[in-house]
Design an enzyme around this catalytic site. Structure first.
Site, PDB file in Angstrom:
ATOM      1  N   ASP A 251       1.033  -1.559  -0.072  1.00  0.00           N
ATOM      2  CA  ASP A 251      -0.164   0.241   0.379  1.00  0.00           C
ATOM      3  C   ASP A 251       0.872   1.282  -0.163  1.00  0.00           C
ATOM      4  O   ASP A 251       1.631   1.605   0.774  1.00  0.00           O
ATOM      5  CB  ASP A 251      -1.012   0.403   1.325  1.00  0.00           C
ATOM      6  N   ILE A 252       0.673   1.896  -0.694  1.00  0.00           N
ATOM      7  CA  ILE A 252       1.872   3.359  -1.140  1.00  0.00           C
ATOM      8  C   ILE A 252       1.300   3.995  -0.088  1.00  0.00           C
ATOM      9  O   ILE A 252       0.419   4.695   0.352  1.00  0.00           O
ATOM     10  CB  ILE A 252       0.916   3.756  -2.398  1.00  0.00           C
ATOM     11  N   GLU A 294      -4.739   2.328  -4.395  1.00  0.00           N
ATOM     12  CA  GLU A 294      -3.468   2.161  -4.264  1.00  0.00           C
ATOM     13  C   GLU A 294      -2.235   0.702  -3.756  1.00  0.00           C
ATOM     14  O   GLU A 294      -1.558   0.948  -3.229  1.00  0.00           O
ATOM     15  CB  GLU A 294      -3.067   3.594  -3.558  1.00  0.00           C
TER      16      GLU A 294
END
Length: 396
Positions: A251-252, A294
């Site tokens: 996950d960004i 994301e």
């Protein structure tokens, strides 16, 4: 009506129907080439002209050109279907040379036998050329059937031309062709062994269209990776030997801030960048997907969580070092990841996803830009974290 009289109607009707099916597929966007429809339409027209005479010399010349056009379209259909270079110049040059020879034999030599031999052999050569180009590209059973039935058409043309030219005393008069044994044999073989060809072409094109739509339904448009549905199917299609391994969720970090600060367009570029890095690091080892927003997920069959952790650490490092100056952004961005195992006893993919998610949230809670392994996967809970500018550290 005699049986032979009924037979002459069958090929033009059948090939017209097949041509109509291909044109309909093209209209619906299910077939990306018009060659098949044009080839079968020309074949139907060729049978009409060669059987229902207009003027014998015109019939011979026109039907020769039409059948050669059909062969060119069949070959183009094969080359296009298997995504092989079309070699348009070479094949059109051959068609031009054939046309010159046909003109001479029909209007100068006035030889029906020579015209039939030339047309059938040239038809077989032009289609055979394409078959030789695509024969190694057929992988599915349907595609192999298409290649085999195409070869049967070639064999039929060569056999008929050879037999009636060298082993029978056929008439050399154009006016005798419509009622000749040559014409009848062409109709008979067309509605028997050669009829497998158009239906295998229909099946191959239809199968390709369905596969194209299936891939589109299972592919993320932004990154080109699998989407959630495609990932699930990819994992579930694995046999028992490949249903165990490691599951990774990434996950960004602070993605909302990226979108708010630089715009959603640049946010998409960041997502694309992580997808590229993920494919580069994980690609050879398993399947990767954009799970939503994301968040990305990957499955590494047969890979234990320690090796998976090391691979994901390479991913985390690569993404953190990625420069965005091409987009006018000097800031660097990071990603947090969780690793868990997918066990053979897991009946639901979600069980492994939940374990990897727990590790991901632990990495987020610990400060982000970290790779955590789910505590239940190793005897001593190993959590890999980044340190300060002095380097990285392992935390137990």
């Amino acid at each position: 009506m005699e049986t032979s009289n009924l037979i002459v109607y069958v090929p033009p009707v059948l090939f017209s129907l097949v041509a109509g099916c291909f044109f309909l597929l093209g209209r619906l966007g299910l077939s990306n080439t018009w060659y098949w429809g044009a080839g079968f339409a020309q074949t139907a027209l060729g049978f009409v002209i060669s059987t229902f005479s207009i003027q014998p010399t015109f019939d011979a010349f026109a039907s020769g050109l039409i059948f050669m056009g059909a062969s060119y379209c069949y070959g183009s259909g094969l080359l296009s279907h298997f995504k092989v270079p079309m070699q348009t110049t070479q094949r059109l040059t051959f068609v031009a040379l054939y046309t010159l020879a046909l003109t001479y034999l029909v209007f100068v030599e006035n030889s029906l036998i020579s015209q039939l031999f030339l047309t059938d052999m040239a038809f077989a050569f032009l289609l055979g050329w394409a078959i030789l180009r695509v024969r190694t590209q057929a992988s599915s059973g349907i595609d192999k059937a298409l290649v085999v039935t195409s070869f049967i058409v070639v064999l039929d043309s060569v056999s008929r031309a050879t037999y009636f030219t060298f082993f029978t005393g056929s008439s050399n008069d154009f006016a005798d062709f419509a009622d000749s044994a040559y014409n009848l044999s062409g109709h008979l073989t067309t509605i028997t062994v050669c009829m497998f060809f158009p239906f295998s072409a229909l099946a191959a094109v239809g199968h390709t269209a369905l596969e194209r739509y299936r891939r589109a339904a299972e592919t993320d448009e932004l990154t080109g990776l699998l989407n959630r549905r495609g990932f699930r199917h990819a994992v579930e299609r694995g046999d028992n030997a490949t249903r165990h391994g490691s599951l990774i969720i990434c996950d960004i970090d602070h993605f909302k801030r990226i979108n708010d600060g630089y715009g959603h367009g640049f946010g998409d570029e960041v997502i694309r960048g992580l997808g590229e890095d993920l494919l580069q690091v994980i690609g050879p080892h398993g399947c990767t997907a954009r799970y939503g927003g994301e968040e990305f997920v990957a499955f590494l069959p047969g890979v234990d969580v320690i090796k998976a952790r090391d691979l994901v650490q390479s991913l985390r490092r690569a993404f953190a070092e990625r420069a965005w100056v091409a987009f006018g952004v000097s800031e660097r961005f990071t990603v947090s990841c969780g690793v868990a195992s997918l066990r053979t006893e897991d009946t639901r993919l979600e069980a492994a996803v939940e374990r990897a998610d727990r590790a991901l949230y632990a990495a987020k809670a610990a400060g982000r830009n970290r790779v955590f392994v789910d505590a239940g996967e190793v005897q001593t809970p190993l959590h890999l974290a980044t340190g300060n500018s002095a380097g990285e550290r392992l935390e137990a």
